[in-house]
Motif scaffolding. Structure first.
Motif, short mmCIF file in Angstrom:
data_model
loop_
_atom_site.label_atom_id
_atom_site.label_comp_id
_atom_site.label_asym_id
_atom_site.label_seq_id
_atom_site.Cartn_x
_atom_site.Cartn_y
_atom_site.Cartn_z
N ILE A 153 10.60 -3.08 -3.89
CA ILE A 153 9.48 -4.03 -3.85
C ILE A 153 9.85 -5.21 -2.95
N TYR A 154 11.04 -5.77 -3.16
CA TYR A 154 11.45 -6.93 -2.36
C TYR A 154 11.74 -6.54 -0.91
N SER A 155 12.48 -5.49 -0.70
CA SER A 155 12.93 -5.16 0.67
C SER A 155 11.80 -4.70 1.58
N CYS A 156 10.69 -4.25 1.01
CA CYS A 156 9.56 -3.79 1.82
C CYS A 156 8.30 -4.64 1.60
N GLY A 157 8.36 -5.61 0.72
CA GLY A 157 7.20 -6.45 0.45
C GLY A 157 6.06 -5.68 -0.18
N LEU A 158 6.39 -4.77 -1.10
CA LEU A 158 5.38 -3.90 -1.70
C LEU A 158 4.64 -4.56 -2.85
N ARG A 159 3.41 -4.11 -3.04
CA ARG A 159 2.67 -4.45 -4.26
C ARG A 159 3.13 -3.45 -5.32
#
Length: 178
Positions: free
Chosen positions: A29-35
């Motif tokens: 989530i953090y490393s790709c900026g995912l929802r």
């Protein structure tokens, strides 16, 4: 204004779990900026390890997009995949072939916060906000951040300029000249 964690706080959260699946979900989530929904909809075929990208299908607004995949995350994903052997979804719940439950993922974050002794009311979306702000602070152009986050309007992405402290920290107080 979006809520943002420091890099140190993010590191504490991501390192809080020893369970590789829990650590992997929060890290991705953090490393790709995912929802949250994007993470839970990921399938193993959406990870392109040759090109180091993650394909996000039918994201918000029914749009597809790609996001870069960190080599460190790819290494973690390989270890995770070898251990769990997901079939349909990258992160499956108790029942093989079914996606991991979003409420369970929120509990994973809650446990990490407790272990890391972070008392702020952090949500999964804070990791996405932190990703965008940290990119901006490290010099990534706002236009690229807009693409990575899948924002239609640059106005949506511009909120991160208000929380980025890098420029603000460079301003010298006139008090210092007294």
């Amino acid at each position: 204004m979006p809520n943002v964690l420091s890099k140190e706080e993010v590191k504490l959260i991501l390192n809080a779990h020893s369970n590789i699946k829990h650590k992997m979900m929060l890290s991705l989530i953090y490393s790709c900026g995912l929802r949250c929904g994007e993470l839970l909809a990921l399938r193993p075929i959406h990870i392109d390890s040759k090109r180091n990208i993650v394909l996000l299908k039918n994201s918000k607004g029914k749009k597809d997009r790609i996001t870069p995949l960190s080599p460190k995350i790819l290494e973690m994903l390989r270890e995770y995949y070898t251990t769990f052997r997901p079939t349909t979804y990258l992160f499956e719940g108790q029942i093989k072939g079914q996606p991991y439950d979003d409420r369970s993922l929120q509990q994973v974050l809650k446990q990490a916060l407790k272990k890391a002794s972070i008392t702020k009311p952090v949500t999964l979306h804070w990791l996405r906000h932190s990703y965008a702000t940290h990119l901006l602070e490290s010099g990534t152009d706002l236009r690229y951040i807009q693409e990575l986050l899948g924002h239609s309007s640059s106005k949506t992405t511009e909120i991160y300029t208000h929380v980025s402290t890098k420029s603000i920290q460079q301003i010298k107080s006139p008090f210092d000249d007294l």
